[in-house]
Scaffold this active site. Structure first.
Site, mmCIF file in Angstrom:
data_model
loop_
_atom_site.group_PDB
_atom_site.id
_atom_site.type_symbol
_atom_site.label_atom_id
_atom_site.label_comp_id
_atom_site.label_asym_id
_atom_site.label_seq_id
_atom_site.Cartn_x
_atom_site.Cartn_y
_atom_site.Cartn_z
ATOM 1 N N GLN A 7 43.555 12.672 92.705
ATOM 2 C CA GLN A 7 42.616 11.711 93.022
ATOM 3 C C GLN A 7 41.316 11.790 92.179
ATOM 4 O O GLN A 7 40.947 10.758 91.393
ATOM 5 C CB GLN A 7 41.876 11.840 94.540
ATOM 6 N N ALA A 24 44.402 21.465 92.044
ATOM 7 C CA ALA A 24 44.220 22.508 92.981
ATOM 8 C C ALA A 24 45.366 22.425 94.034
ATOM 9 O O ALA A 24 46.097 21.282 94.052
ATOM 10 C CB ALA A 24 42.780 22.097 93.890
ATOM 11 N N TYR A 49 43.220 27.866 103.052
ATOM 12 C CA TYR A 49 42.574 26.799 102.014
ATOM 13 C C TYR A 49 41.389 27.114 101.628
ATOM 14 O O TYR A 49 41.070 27.630 100.483
ATOM 15 C CB TYR A 49 42.909 25.331 102.339
ATOM 16 N N THR A 99 34.821 23.093 97.959
ATOM 17 C CA THR A 99 34.997 22.475 99.335
ATOM 18 C C THR A 99 34.064 22.769 100.271
ATOM 19 O O THR A 99 33.465 23.893 100.371
ATOM 20 C CB THR A 99 36.361 22.516 99.717
ATOM 21 N N ASP A 100 33.464 21.787 101.091
ATOM 22 C CA ASP A 100 32.904 22.048 102.436
ATOM 23 C C ASP A 100 33.705 23.037 103.363
ATOM 24 O O ASP A 100 33.166 23.664 104.166
ATOM 25 C CB ASP A 100 32.653 20.829 103.196
HETATM 26 N N1 LIG Z 1 40.753 15.910 99.422
HETATM 27 C C1 LIG Z 1 39.576 16.438 99.680
HETATM 28 O O1 LIG Z 1 39.071 15.890 100.728
HETATM 29 C C2 LIG Z 1 38.889 17.654 98.975
HETATM 30 C C3 LIG Z 1 37.618 17.892 99.853
HETATM 31 C C4 LIG Z 1 36.895 18.836 99.174
HETATM 32 C C5 LIG Z 1 37.112 19.263 98.108
HETATM 33 N N2 LIG Z 1 38.134 19.027 97.225
HETATM 34 C C6 LIG Z 1 38.552 19.538 96.087
HETATM 35 O O2 LIG Z 1 38.230 18.715 95.008
HETATM 36 C C7 LIG Z 1 39.292 18.626 93.958
HETATM 37 C C8 LIG Z 1 40.199 17.503 93.727
HETATM 38 O O3 LIG Z 1 40.864 17.092 94.873
HETATM 39 P P1 LIG Z 1 41.592 15.900 94.887
HETATM 40 O O4 LIG Z 1 41.206 15.096 96.140
HETATM 41 O O5 LIG Z 1 41.632 15.253 93.789
HETATM 42 O O6 LIG Z 1 43.337 16.722 95.126
HETATM 43 P P2 LIG Z 1 44.649 15.937 94.938
HETATM 44 O O7 LIG Z 1 44.434 14.428 94.723
HETATM 45 O O8 LIG Z 1 45.439 16.649 95.938
HETATM 46 O O9 LIG Z 1 44.982 16.358 93.271
HETATM 47 C C9 LIG Z 1 45.263 17.666 93.055
HETATM 48 C C10 LIG Z 1 46.188 17.896 92.014
HETATM 49 O O10 LIG Z 1 46.297 19.084 91.719
HETATM 50 C C11 LIG Z 1 47.833 19.246 91.175
HETATM 51 N N3 LIG Z 1 48.266 20.496 91.280
HETATM 52 C C12 LIG Z 1 48.595 21.126 92.345
HETATM 53 N N4 LIG Z 1 49.109 22.379 91.639
HETATM 54 C C13 LIG Z 1 49.272 22.349 90.746
HETATM 55 C C14 LIG Z 1 49.341 23.409 89.806
HETATM 56 N N5 LIG Z 1 50.252 24.646 90.095
HETATM 57 N N6 LIG Z 1 49.176 23.082 88.342
HETATM 58 C C15 LIG Z 1 48.789 21.829 88.167
HETATM 59 N N7 LIG Z 1 48.437 21.030 88.890
HETATM 60 C C16 LIG Z 1 48.460 21.314 90.374
HETATM 61 C C17 LIG Z 1 48.535 18.163 91.884
HETATM 62 O O11 LIG Z 1 49.572 17.710 91.244
HETATM 63 P P3 LIG Z 1 50.684 17.514 92.325
HETATM 64 O O12 LIG Z 1 50.433 15.917 92.536
HETATM 65 O O13 LIG Z 1 51.971 17.645 90.987
HETATM 66 O O14 LIG Z 1 50.954 18.301 93.264
HETATM 67 C C18 LIG Z 1 47.379 17.022 92.001
HETATM 68 O O15 LIG Z 1 47.601 15.943 90.976
HETATM 69 C C19 LIG Z 1 40.166 20.130 94.272
HETATM 70 O O16 LIG Z 1 39.584 21.143 93.891
HETATM 71 C C20 LIG Z 1 39.954 20.054 95.728
HETATM 72 O O17 LIG Z 1 40.124 21.503 96.522
HETATM 73 C C21 LIG Z 1 39.166 18.063 97.769
#
Ligand SMILES: NC(=O)c1ccc[n+]([C@@H]2O[C@H](COP(=O)([O-])OP(=O)(O)OC[C@H]3O[C@@H](n4cnc5c(N)ncnc54)[C@H](OP(=O)(O)O)[C@@H]3O)[C@@H](O)[C@H]2O)c1
Length: 293
Positions: free
Chosen positions: A7, A60, A125, A101-102
């Site tokens: 995302q 992540a 997580y 993250t929170d």
């Molecule tokens: N989503 C939330 O609500 C939230 C809240 C707080 C913080 N965050 C943090 O914000 C950041 C971005 O989150 P997001 O929502 O954009 O997450 P996301 O949409 O789940 O995207 C995570 C990406 O990481 C990739 N990934 C997973 N394992 C991997 C690996 N071994 N090597 C390379 N890529 C890998 C995934 O690829 P695949 O699609 O191929 O698996 C996906 O494209 C992260 O650090 C997350 O912890 C997210």
């Protein structure tokens, strides 16, 4: 940039382009380059080959419930890989930008968490994300760590889209009302990241952790109700008549979630002169885009 199909990663491809040459990777090989956080050797080689001025890690392990049963995989991606990125950034003099993250907090109380508040993750997580933060901080590389919350993007699935689908199918829905936070758009995160990078590149005094979330607060129940109000405004027919507020205990999940996910964002706003709009602004915009398709 790592995690180009996530995302935040998707939005970063747009926002970072204006800063200079952008190489965006996912976990697959593109020629000699590979952004797989679970493949230490390939990742290290890729960084040494590219010698980037800035590494932005949007990849992540984000499957919060699944992390309870495969904590080692989550740890590899969310912590061990961060240590590698930080070591390489430290030796190259590269700025490392990372997201956390929170969920590093235990969710007690009702005050917005500051960056210096004690951490205490409730689930695997959160444990692995906190370990990633600590590895980066300990490396002494120039870094920006943005702790964000309740991320959504227009692309792919998100909570509001799921709620709208359910509201089209059912007359009654139950939604958790005792977890409070701020839904934050991937677009906002990407724009703020670009602005902060401009200020922080080659300026180690900006190094540190920052809370990055939209302003205001709501519960998942409030978030769902708001999505329904926008849908009705846009003339989308919904079947749902009652949206029952429930407590977390009535909706058990493998991973426990913090009840207080409020993030105090003053440090970020002051350091980079950034204005963070109310969460409703971004959610409305995302839904207008999604529902007008
Ligand atoms: N989503 C939330 O609500 C939230 C809240 C707080 C913080 N965050 C943090 O914000 C950041 C971005 O989150 P997001 O929502 O954009 O997450 P996301 O949409 O789940 O995207 C995570 C990406 O990481 C990739 N990934 C997973 N394992 C991997 C690996 N071994 N090597 C390379 N890529 C890998 C995934 O690829 P695949 O699609 O191929 O698996 C996906 O494209 C992260 O650090 C997350 O912890 C997210």
């Amino acid at each position: 940039m790592l995690g180009k199909n996530g995302q935040v990663g998707w939005e970063l491809q747009r926002s970072l382009m204006v800063l200079g040459e952008l190489i965006a990777l996912d976990r697959n090989y593109e020629g000699a380059l590979c952004g797989d956080l679970a493949n230490a050797e390939a990742l290290r080689k890729t960084i040494r080959l590219l010698k980037p001025d800035v590494i932005v890690n949007a990849a992540a392990y984000t499957a919060v419930d699944k992390a309870e049963t495969e904590p080692e995989r989550a740890y590899q991606v969310n912590s061990i890989a961060c240590q590698l990125l930080a070591e390489e950034a430290a030796s190259l003099g590269t700025l490392l930008v990372h997201y956390s993250t929170d969920y590093v907090f235990n969710g007690e109380g009702d005050k917005p968490w500051t960056e210096s508040a004690d951490t205490g993750p409730l689930n695997q997580y959160g444990v692995t994300k906190l370990a990633g933060e600590q590895a980066i901080t300990a490396s002494k590389c120039n870094h920006l760590i943005f702790r964000t919350s309740w991320v959504y993007g227009a692309r792919g699935n998100n909570f509001a889209k799921t709620m709208l689908r359910l509201a089209g199918e059912r007359e009654s829905l139950s939604v958790v009302a005792d977890q409070v936070g701020a839904p934050t758009g991937a677009e906002l995160i990407a724009d703020v990241t670009a602005q902060a990078i401009k200020a922080a590149v080659a300026r180690p005094e900006y190094s540190g952790i920052y809370h990055l979330a939209a302003s205001g607060e709501t519960s998942w129940h409030g978030y769902a109700e708001y999505a329904f109000s926008i849908a009705r405004e846009l003339g989308l027919p919904l079947r749902v008549e009652t949206v029952q507020p429930i407590c977390s205990e009535e909706f058990p999940t493998p991973a426990a979630r913090p009840k207080n996910s409020r993030l105090n964002t003053n440090k970020l706003q002051d350091a980079f002169s950034i204005y963070l709009p109310d969460w409703k602004v971004g959610v409305r915009r995302m839904l207008m885009e999604v529902l007008n398709k």
